[in-house]
Write an enzyme that holds these catalytic residues in place. Structure first.
Site, PDB file in Angstrom:
ATOM      1  N   ARG A 149       0.859  -1.180   0.000  1.00  0.00           N
ATOM      2  CA  ARG A 149       0.000   0.000   0.000  1.00  0.00           C
ATOM      3  C   ARG A 149       0.898   1.233   0.000  1.00  0.00           C
ATOM      4  NH1 ARG A 149      -2.294   3.160   4.593  1.00  0.00           N
ATOM      5  NH2 ARG A 149      -4.066   4.301   3.746  1.00  0.00           N
TER       6      ARG A 149
ATOM      7  N   HIS B  18      -2.762  10.955   0.649  1.00  0.00           N
ATOM      8  CA  HIS B  18      -2.275  10.721   2.007  1.00  0.00           C
ATOM      9  C   HIS B  18      -1.650  12.037   2.489  1.00  0.00           C
ATOM     10  CE1 HIS B  18      -0.918   7.331   4.897  1.00  0.00           C
ATOM     11  NE2 HIS B  18      -0.592   8.470   5.492  1.00  0.00           N
TER      12      HIS B  18
ATOM     13  N   GLU C   5      -7.278   8.467   6.027  1.00  0.00           N
ATOM     14  CA  GLU C   5      -7.567   9.146   7.290  1.00  0.00           C
ATOM     15  C   GLU C   5      -8.014  10.594   7.120  1.00  0.00           C
ATOM     16  OE1 GLU C   5      -4.479   8.584  10.184  1.00  0.00           O
ATOM     17  OE2 GLU C   5      -4.508   6.421   9.996  1.00  0.00           O
TER      18      GLU C   5
ATOM     19  N   ASN D 194      -7.594   1.810   9.776  1.00  0.00           N
ATOM     20  CA  ASN D 194      -6.263   2.057  10.338  1.00  0.00           C
ATOM     21  C   ASN D 194      -6.414   2.081  11.851  1.00  0.00           C
ATOM     22  OD1 ASN D 194      -5.629   2.424   7.680  1.00  0.00           O
ATOM     23  ND2 ASN D 194      -4.967   4.552   7.871  1.00  0.00           N
TER      24      ASN D 194
ATOM     25  N   TYR E  14      -4.411   1.907  15.780  1.00  0.00           N
ATOM     26  CA  TYR E  14      -3.199   1.913  16.608  1.00  0.00           C
ATOM     27  C   TYR E  14      -3.473   1.714  18.099  1.00  0.00           C
ATOM     28  CZ  TYR E  14      -0.794   3.329  12.432  1.00  0.00           C
ATOM     29  OH  TYR E  14      -0.286   3.327  11.165  1.00  0.00           O
TER      30      TYR E  14
ATOM     31  N   GLU F 200      -3.674  -0.090   8.060  1.00  0.00           N
ATOM     32  CA  GLU F 200      -2.509   0.326   8.862  1.00  0.00           C
ATOM     33  C   GLU F 200      -2.658  -0.238  10.260  1.00  0.00           C
ATOM     34  OE1 GLU F 200      -1.543   4.520   9.155  1.00  0.00           O
ATOM     35  OE2 GLU F 200      -1.856   4.801   7.002  1.00  0.00           O
TER      36      GLU F 200
HETATM   37  C1  FCB Z   1      -1.401   7.251  10.654  1.00  0.00           C
HETATM   38  C2  FCB Z   1      -0.959   7.763   9.304  1.00  0.00           C
HETATM   39  C3  FCB Z   1       0.380   7.246   8.862  1.00  0.00           C
HETATM   40  C4  FCB Z   1       1.365   7.125  10.010  1.00  0.00           C
HETATM   41  C5  FCB Z   1       0.749   6.406  11.175  1.00  0.00           C
HETATM   42  C6  FCB Z   1       1.674   6.206  12.352  1.00  0.00           C
HETATM   43  O1  FCB Z   1      -2.260   8.160  11.248  1.00  0.00           O
HETATM   44  O2  FCB Z   1      -1.893   7.431   8.310  1.00  0.00           O
HETATM   45  O3  FCB Z   1       0.835   8.084   7.830  1.00  0.00           O
HETATM   46  O4  FCB Z   1       1.839   8.368  10.354  1.00  0.00           O
HETATM   47  O5  FCB Z   1      -0.405   7.069  11.597  1.00  0.00           O
END
Ligand code: FCB
Length: 474
Positions: A81, A125, A170, A299, A301, A375
């Protein structure tokens, strides 16, 4: 689906990838006709980016993409990607394309295909051509129209070799960190501009999806990648549940509503009524935004813990750094809390249950919509050891835990089609510059030497076998 309690098997054809984005890895910022994006400008603005770092050279992927594709192939990845840099292919954001810019993506995708790696192209992006920002940026409707034209130009150039397309990455960050909090480019701190930007990003997505559908072969797969917030109330109180509702509205449903259901959530309009009457949403817009998608990119985290914070100033502990504005218009009285538990180098708590929550929640509400984790990953303080290797057991543990959660979501009914680790390479982490390393592959910036970390070797085994073994399971 699993043959022992700790070995999980993913479906055949599951895409195993890694992700990057243009400004974060390409470098070559002034080559072959590329002009400034809002991130070039933001990086040059004193105090905005850690130690004044810029994406001018980054991981030099523009020149080293062949080596990088070889690395992906050696790691057994089946998908990559990447994002297309708008100011590289259409420098002023309008008018004709620069063929040299498009040629880079032709060469990159040819190389991927020759190595059996599926290209997944993201059209935006975060690197808006500066000229479009100078003309008003995403708060203006014309930016959405320009985006659809640009999407069509890229679609025409690469449509014969790219099947998977993602309109936006995002959009929450573009709108609310860029125009609300001011911690991302273009660094504006205007809540109304942020809401307008959110709508025009939505509209840009819809217009681009329509334009691509018209010109791409029927086999094309259209998508968008959202950083959905996995929310938790601090306590079960009604007030804390209402804080969750507010952040869900302005963090998630502001995009999910129009994109997947054809309407903005009523509660979002009510929560923000003191700021805007949303008259910038014209008749027919939400219909235009509501385009059929072939999959949704998630995405993920970390989780976000919120509470009601009546009468207090907006809390800034929401993991997005110290800005001068709020990324949460209409949710000023929400407090953000650090969840307990282990943290990554970003200070983000490691909580794979949030990924399961998001995937199963989406599957429940949109049972026919395939999903892709576009992500997921973590920053740690990686160092090259004396023997030249990079040992990052924390990242392996993070990936293992999140892939386990993704597998659990699959067995619970989510139609998950693939997983992309963020990131293939250490790269320019936006306002954090090169300070944060997210790569599976270590980059020594002075020499640009690439060293796959131990997590890359671990992930390669998962990608090659489609099986998830415990990190220490050999
Ligand atoms: C996301 C972004 C990516 C990267 C990660 C850690 O928010 O899409 O570009 O910075 O976080």
């Amino acid at each position: 689906m699993s043959d022992s309690p700790t070995v999980h098997r993913f479906p055949a054809g599951f895409l195993w990838g890694a992700a990057t984005s243009a400004y974060q890895v390409e470098g070559a910022a002034a080559e072959d006709g590329r002009t400034a994006s809002i991130w070039d400008t933001f990086c040059r603005t004193p105090g905005k980016v850690f130690r004044g770092h810029t994406g001018e050279v980054a991981a030099d992927h523009y020149h080293r993409f062949r080596e990088d594709v070889r690395l992906m192939a050696a790691l057994g990845l089946t998908a990559y990607r990447f994002s297309v840099s708008w100011p590289r292919v259409q420098p002023t954001g309008r008018g004709p394309v620069v063929q040299q810019g498009l040629d880079f993506y032709r060469r990159l995708t040819d190389e991927l295909l020759a190595n059996g790696i599926t290209p997944v192209a993201t059209l935006y992006h975060w690197d808006l051509p500066q000229e479009l920002e100078s003309a008003g940026g995403w708060p203006e409707r014309t930016t959405a129209e320009r985006f659809a034209e640009y999407a069509a130009l890229v679609g025409e150039a690469l449509g014969d070799r790219v099947e998977h397309w993602t309109t936006l990455n995002e959009p929450w960050c573009s709108a609310f960190l860029g125009y609300g909090a001011g911690v991302h480019a273009p660094g504006r701190t205007d809540p109304v501009a942020a809401l307008r930007a959110a709508h025009h990003l939505n509209l840009g997505h819809g217009l681009a999806a329509t334009a691509l559908r018209d010109l791409l072969p029927a086999s094309a797969q259209l998508s968008v990648s959202l950083n959905l917030h996995a929310l938790r109330p601090l306590t079960p109180s009604a007030a804390d549940q209402d804080a969750v509702r507010r952040i869900d509205a302005v963090g998630n449903r502001v995009f999910l509503g129009p994109m997947l259901e054809g309407a903005y959530p009523e509660d979002l309009l009510a929560d923000t009524a003191h700021l805007s009457d949303w008259a910038f949403v014209r008749a027919g817009d939400t219909k235009e935004i509501h385009q059929p998608l072939d999959w949704l990119g998630v995405n993920y985290y970390t989780t976000t813990v919120v509470s009601a914070a009546e009468g207090t100033a907006p809390a800034r502990e929401d993991g997005h750094g110290a800005g001068t504005g709020s990324p949460w218009p209409g949710a000023d009285r929400v407090g953000f809390h650090q969840a307990p538990g282990e943290q990554t180098a970003m200070g983000w708590v490691v909580d794979p249950t949030g990924l399961h929550q998001l995937l199963t929640g989406l599957a429940h509400r949109h049972p026919d919509l395939p999903l892709m984790v576009t992500e997921n990953g973590a920053a740690y303080h990686d160092e090259i050891g004396e023997d030249g290797t990079v040992d990052d057991p924390e990242r392996t543990a993070y990936l293992h835990a999140h892939l386990t959660a993704a597998h659990r979501a699959l067995t619970d009914g989510a139609d998950l089609r693939g997983y992309f680790a963020w990131s293939l390479l250490d790269n320019f982490e936006w306002a954090y510059g090169y300070e944060k390393r997210f790569g599976l592959v270590h980059v020594d910036y002075p020499t640009q030497a690439r060293t796959p970390k131990s997590s890359a070797h671990w992930y390669a085994r998962v990608a090659r076998t489609g099986e998830l073994h415990p990190p220490t399971g050999g």
